[in-house]
Design an enzyme around this catalytic site. Structure first.
Site: not given
Ligand code: DAT
Ligand code: MG
Length: 151
Positions: A11, A51, A114, A117, A128
């Site tokens: 990212k 997303y 974080n 991805h 994806e």
């Molecule tokens: P991952 O990236 O581990 O697959 P995810 O698909 O649940 O996690 O979410 C996608 C991204 O969105 C994640 O990398 C960071 C952001 N995100 C997820 N949950 C969040 C939250 N509760 N608050 C803020 N950002 C969040």
């Molecule tokens: Mg995810």
């Protein structure tokens, strides 16, 4: 199968933090095969598709602004259990909960930064990869070390 593919993306914060090489190195070191890679600043429409499962959530707009804020490094890595092992190598979504030794656990602190991805299932990976890469952007090649990585 050894042909399982996962979509891994550094990212914009990972690019700025200088961890592109670390991410590539860890996947290479593990024995995975890099089959596609590009740097781009993703247009909004691509991020909306990427997303789509999070549309409507309260972090959605913040997430899209963050991922669209600078260039990302998009990659496809191939190998046995690439999706699930890739997720383990990334760590938990919230870096504060990621184990040291994982990418997020070694380079991040907060969920909104974080670093990287990774696809969460084989179905997501297929979706994806098709979103981010054209078929002719994916290379087919044989690892010379393959017989030493697999039995
Ligand atoms: P991952 O990236 O581990 O697959 P995810 O698909 O649940 O996690 O979410 C996608 C991204 O969105 C994640 O990398 C960071 C952001 N995100 C997820 N949950 C969040 C939250 N509760 N608050 C803020 N950002 C969040
Ligand atoms: Mg995810």
């Amino acid at each position: 199968t050894k042909n399982e593919r996962t979509f891994i993306m550094v990212k914009p914060d990972g690019v700025q933090r200088g961890v592109v090489g670390h991410v590539i190195h860890r996947f290479e070191q593990r024995g995975y095969k890099l089959v596609a890679l590009k740097m781009l600043q993703a247009p909004r429409a691509l991020l909306e598709s990427h997303y789509e499962e999070h549309k409507g959530k309260k972090f959605y707009e913040i997430l899209l602004a963050y991922i669209g804020s600078g260039p990302v490094v998009a990659m496809v890595w191939e190998g046995l259990t690439a999706v699930s092992v890739g997720r383990k190598m990334l760590g938990a979504t919230d870096p504060a909960k990621s184990e040291p030794g994982t990418i997020r656990g070694d380079f991040g602190i907060v969920t909104g930064r974080n670093i990287v991805h990774g696809s969460d299932s084989e179905a997501s990976a297929k979706r994806e990869i098709a979103l981010w890469f054209k078929p002719d952007e994916i290379s087919q090649w044989t690892h010379t070390a393959e017989q030493w990585i697999y039995e």
